[in-house]
Structures are given as C-alpha cells and as structure tokens.
Design a protein around this motif. Structure first.
Motif, PDB file in Angstrom:
ATOM      1  N   PHE A 234      -1.836   8.067 -28.377  1.00 50.68           N
ATOM      2  CA  PHE A 234      -1.655   6.614 -28.432  1.00 50.68           C
ATOM      3  C   PHE A 234      -0.657   6.284 -29.536  1.00 50.68           C
ATOM      4  N   GLN A 235       0.499   5.691 -29.151  1.00 47.58           N
ATOM      5  CA  GLN A 235       1.547   5.369 -30.107  1.00 47.58           C
ATOM      6  C   GLN A 235       1.404   3.932 -30.610  1.00 47.58           C
ATOM      7  N   LEU A 236       1.969   3.669 -31.780  1.00 48.52           N
ATOM      8  CA  LEU A 236       1.880   2.345 -32.385  1.00 48.52           C
ATOM      9  C   LEU A 236       2.528   1.282 -31.493  1.00 48.52           C
ATOM     10  N   TYR A 237       3.706   1.579 -30.915  1.00 49.25           N
ATOM     11  CA  TYR A 237       4.380   0.577 -30.103  1.00 49.25           C
ATOM     12  C   TYR A 237       3.570   0.242 -28.853  1.00 49.25           C
ATOM     13  N   GLN A 238       2.785   1.196 -28.367  1.00 48.39           N
ATOM     14  CA  GLN A 238       1.935   0.925 -27.212  1.00 48.39           C
ATOM     15  C   GLN A 238       0.786   0.002 -27.597  1.00 48.39           C
ATOM     16  N   GLY A 239       0.283   0.155 -28.821  1.00 44.41           N
ATOM     17  CA  GLY A 239      -0.757  -0.748 -29.301  1.00 44.41           C
ATOM     18  C   GLY A 239      -0.238  -2.170 -29.462  1.00 44.41           C
ATOM     19  N   VAL A 240       0.983  -2.304 -29.981  1.00 43.70           N
ATOM     20  CA  VAL A 240       1.595  -3.630 -30.106  1.00 43.70           C
ATOM     21  C   VAL A 240       1.806  -4.238 -28.733  1.00 43.70           C
ATOM     22  N   ALA A 241       2.280  -3.427 -27.780  1.00 45.25           N
ATOM     23  CA  ALA A 241       2.511  -3.915 -26.421  1.00 45.25           C
ATOM     24  C   ALA A 241       1.213  -4.381 -25.776  1.00 45.25           C
TER      25      ALA A 241
ATOM     26  N   PHE B 247       0.810  -1.219   0.000  1.00 38.85           N
ATOM     27  CA  PHE B 247       0.000   0.000   0.000  1.00 38.85           C
ATOM     28  C   PHE B 247       0.846   1.273   0.000  1.00 38.85           C
ATOM     29  N   THR B 248       1.828   1.370   0.917  1.00 36.07           N
ATOM     30  CA  THR B 248       2.598   2.605   1.032  1.00 36.07           C
ATOM     31  C   THR B 248       3.721   2.693   0.012  1.00 36.07           C
ATOM     32  N   PHE B 249       4.659   1.749   0.049  1.00 36.38           N
ATOM     33  CA  PHE B 249       5.831   1.835  -0.814  1.00 36.38           C
ATOM     34  C   PHE B 249       5.443   1.810  -2.281  1.00 36.38           C
ATOM     35  N   PHE B 250       4.509   0.901  -2.639  1.00 31.00           N
ATOM     36  CA  PHE B 250       4.093   0.826  -4.037  1.00 31.00           C
ATOM     37  C   PHE B 250       3.537   2.163  -4.516  1.00 31.00           C
ATOM     38  N   ASN B 251       2.617   2.739  -3.746  1.00 34.37           N
ATOM     39  CA  ASN B 251       1.971   3.976  -4.196  1.00 34.37           C
ATOM     40  C   ASN B 251       2.902   5.178  -4.154  1.00 34.37           C
ATOM     41  N   ALA B 252       3.801   5.228  -3.167  1.00 34.28           N
ATOM     42  CA  ALA B 252       4.751   6.334  -3.100  1.00 34.28           C
ATOM     43  C   ALA B 252       5.630   6.354  -4.349  1.00 34.28           C
ATOM     44  N   ILE B 253       6.107   5.176  -4.762  1.00 40.19           N
ATOM     45  CA  ILE B 253       6.939   5.086  -5.957  1.00 40.19           C
ATOM     46  C   ILE B 253       6.092   5.295  -7.214  1.00 40.19           C
ATOM     47  N   PHE B 254       4.889   4.746  -7.205  1.00 38.76           N
ATOM     48  CA  PHE B 254       3.976   4.838  -8.345  1.00 38.76           C
ATOM     49  C   PHE B 254       3.698   6.291  -8.715  1.00 38.76           C
ATOM     50  N   TYR B 255       3.311   7.104  -7.715  1.00 38.35           N
ATOM     51  CA  TYR B 255       2.981   8.502  -8.000  1.00 38.35           C
ATOM     52  C   TYR B 255       4.222   9.308  -8.367  1.00 38.35           C
ATOM     53  N   THR B 256       5.371   8.948  -7.794  1.00 39.47           N
ATOM     54  CA  THR B 256       6.612   9.620  -8.158  1.00 39.47           C
ATOM     55  C   THR B 256       6.969   9.315  -9.613  1.00 39.47           C
ATOM     56  N   ALA B 257       6.803   8.057 -10.019  1.00 37.52           N
ATOM     57  CA  ALA B 257       7.108   7.665 -11.398  1.00 37.52           C
ATOM     58  C   ALA B 257       6.272   8.450 -12.399  1.00 37.52           C
ATOM     59  N   LEU B 258       5.020   8.744 -12.028  1.00 40.36           N
ATOM     60  CA  LEU B 258       4.124   9.458 -12.928  1.00 40.36           C
ATOM     61  C   LEU B 258       4.553  10.903 -13.158  1.00 40.36           C
ATOM     62  N   SER B 259       5.481  11.404 -12.340  1.00 39.55           N
ATOM     63  CA  SER B 259       6.016  12.746 -12.557  1.00 39.55           C
ATOM     64  C   SER B 259       7.068  12.747 -13.659  1.00 39.55           C
ATOM     65  N   TYR B 260       7.530  11.545 -14.065  1.00 38.18           N
ATOM     66  CA  TYR B 260       8.613  11.449 -15.034  1.00 38.18           C
ATOM     67  C   TYR B 260       8.238  10.705 -16.309  1.00 38.18           C
ATOM     68  N   THR B 261       7.157   9.928 -16.273  1.00 42.93           N
ATOM     69  CA  THR B 261       6.775   9.159 -17.447  1.00 42.93           C
ATOM     70  C   THR B 261       5.259   9.239 -17.630  1.00 42.93           C
ATOM     71  N   THR B 262       4.746   8.625 -18.674  1.00 38.50           N
ATOM     72  CA  THR B 262       3.330   8.757 -18.997  1.00 38.50           C
ATOM     73  C   THR B 262       2.475   7.754 -18.236  1.00 38.50           C
ATOM     74  N   ALA B 263       1.196   8.087 -18.111  1.00 41.13           N
ATOM     75  CA  ALA B 263       0.255   7.180 -17.452  1.00 41.13           C
ATOM     76  C   ALA B 263       0.117   5.883 -18.249  1.00 41.13           C
ATOM     77  N   ILE B 264       0.221   5.964 -19.586  1.00 41.22           N
ATOM     78  CA  ILE B 264       0.140   4.764 -20.408  1.00 41.22           C
ATOM     79  C   ILE B 264       1.305   3.831 -20.089  1.00 41.22           C
ATOM     80  N   ASN B 265       2.521   4.377 -20.025  1.00 42.25           N
ATOM     81  CA  ASN B 265       3.689   3.544 -19.744  1.00 42.25           C
ATOM     82  C   ASN B 265       3.595   2.891 -18.366  1.00 42.25           C
ATOM     83  N   VAL B 266       3.217   3.665 -17.363  1.00 42.80           N
ATOM     84  CA  VAL B 266       3.110   3.121 -16.016  1.00 42.80           C
ATOM     85  C   VAL B 266       2.059   2.022 -15.971  1.00 42.80           C
TER      86      VAL B 266
END
Length: 296
Positions: A269-276, A77-96
């Motif tokens: 929405f990128q093509l590589y994301q659709g393939v993924a 609950f804590t560690f996962f979400n703390a890192i999760f929200y921090t990651a969203l400051s640097y990458t896209t919601a689609i990637n996460v």
C-alpha cells in the motif's frame, strides 16, 4: 427505498472489489479471454433454471428490444471484463480498482448530454475530488506523468473499460419493462455470445491457459459473485435511485479492492494510493449527500 438501494450497491461494490483481486490472482492460472468466456458460460447455466420460464413469458418484449439488450450485455459484461482482465496483466489490482472510480464521472456527463440530467455544484465538487484521485492513481503518484502521457499500458486500456461500463449504466435507463430474471438471462446470453470470438482468438493465437484448480475457483467466483449476484443488485440500485447516484457508489470499489489486494494478494500500500482513496471517498460523500437532498 434509499437504504435498500445503499445495501444493494454496497454489496455490489464489495463483490466488484473482489473481482479486481480475482483478476490479479488469475494471472498464469487462467488466460483472460478464457476467464471471460467461462464466466458467462457458468453464469448462463446458473441463470437458466431461474430465468428461462420468465424469459419465455417476456419473449415478445425481449424480441422487440434484442438489439438494445445485446448491446448492453456486450458492452457492460463482455467488453468491460475482457479489457479489465487484460489490464490486470499490466498493472496492479489496487490501480485498477481505483481507476474504476472514473465510471461515475462518465455516467454523469453522458446522462447530461443524452438526457439533460443536471447536477448541482456540490455534486460537481465531489466529481472533481474523484477525478483528482483517479488521476493520482493513474499517474502512480506523479501527476506530471499525465502531461507527458507516460502512463502504464494497463492503466491506459482500463480507461476504455471505464467507457464501456459507463455506457452500459446509462443504457439501463432504456431497458424494457421485463422481470429481472428475464433481463439478467438475456444480458448474460448476449455476453456469452459476444465473448466467444475473444475466446476463439485466444485459442487461435495459442495464448490459452487451461484453468487449474485456482483458475476454476476464480471462474466460479466471477460467475456467481461478480456476475450474477452483483449485477442483479446493481440493476436494482439503478432502478431505486437512478444511474447518476447509483454510479457514484462505484467509487467504493477502490476501497474494497485496495483492502482485499493488501490482505490477499500481498500488494504494498503506497502513500499516493492512500491519498487517492481519501479523495475518492470524500467525493462520493459530497456528491451522494447533495444528490439525496435534490431528490427530496
């Protein structure tokens, strides 16, 4: 039993897909550690009238297993979400969203190493497809970047979050026999306590963003939908079909997260994301079909 588990897990992944979007919308409206802390403050307040009486009745068992429950709450609950929200400051919601598909892989490996739970060849094939989909996303469509370790910082730290939630999922196998109300309240209290240092650090560092109207709306969504309701359903799904098969449904998070990100956040929405996405969906279909055959 299987259909009930599928419904629980389907709704869980829908709410988690929305959590990725909520985290992205939270940027500049509420700071990450403040969101994590308020999320569990609100979750505990919601669960107290539901679970306090049950927790008191189950207290002798909870007290004997407080270290395990505290670790589960902190890790999942804590560690996962703390890192999760921090990651969203640097990458896209689609990637996460898509990178969370690595969680079932780690669950299967951990269950094999710790409990000798085996998988068959078809399940392995499904896992391989999922790995390719995750790698394609993490490398932003260029797998050569993995060889050069040229990954986005947000994508890199998201891998740590993946490990946290995987260990939480495997650890649920060891949870004591208490009622779900007691379990959720105990885990949420543990999350609240362990999220406090992160919040205090953010305050001391002068990085707090006091939530505005959007920030509070996101905090309430994460508390009610992505915390209380989804976690209850996920725990129940684990009980019905086991961590290996329940964990595979996390692969549906990128599907919901991608659709919601395009519709709500306005990401491209990128093509590589659709393939993924196609690879991840194919992987879960193969692995779940094989797992169901093994269980019958």
């Amino acid at each position: 039993m299987h259909r009930t588990a599928y419904l629980f897990l389907l709704f869980t992944t829908l709410l988690w897909g929305g959590n990725a979007v909520a985290g992205k919308l939270a940027v500049d409206h509420i700071s990450p550690m403040t969101l994590v802390f308020l999320r569990w403050v609100l979750a505990v307040l919601i669960l107290l009238p539901i679970g306090w009486r049950k927790l008191r009745e189950d207290w002798p068992v909870v007290r004997r297993h407080w270290l395990l429950l505290g670790g589960l709450g902190a890790c999942g609950f804590t560690f996962f979400n703390a890192i999760f929200y921090t990651a969203l400051s640097y990458t896209t919601a689609i990637n996460v969203s898509i990178e969370q598909a690595a969680i079932p892989i780690v669950i299967i490996l951990a269950n094999f190493m710790l409990f000798r739970l085996r998988v068959n060849r078809v399940q392995i094939a499904g896992v391989v497809l999922t790995i390719i989909g995750v790698a394609l996303t993490a490398s932003h469509g260029d797998l050569r970047q993995l060889l050069n370790l040229d990954l986005n910082f947000g994508d890199a730290i998201m891998l740590i979050a993946v490990l946290c939630y995987s260990f939480y999922s495997v650890g649920l196998r060891l949870k004591p026999a208490i009622r779900w109300q007691s379990l959720m309240l105990a885990l949420s209290i543990a999350a609240l306590v362990t999220s406090l240092p992160f919040f205090l650090w953010e305050v001391a560092a002068g990085k707090v963003i006091v939530p505005d109207a959007r920030g509070w709306a996101i905090a309430f969504y994460t508390a009610i939908g992505a915390s209380v309701v989804s976690q209850i359903f996920y725990i129940r799904g684990n009980e019905l079909i086991g961590a290996n098969r329940a964990g595979l449904f996390i692969n549906l998070v990128p599907i919901f997260g991608t659709l919601l990100s395009v519709l709500i956040v306005g990401e491209t929405f990128q093509l590589y994301q659709g393939v993924a996405l196609a690879l991840v969906l194919g992987g879960i279909s193969l692995a779940e079909y094989s797992g169901r055959k093994m269980a019958t």
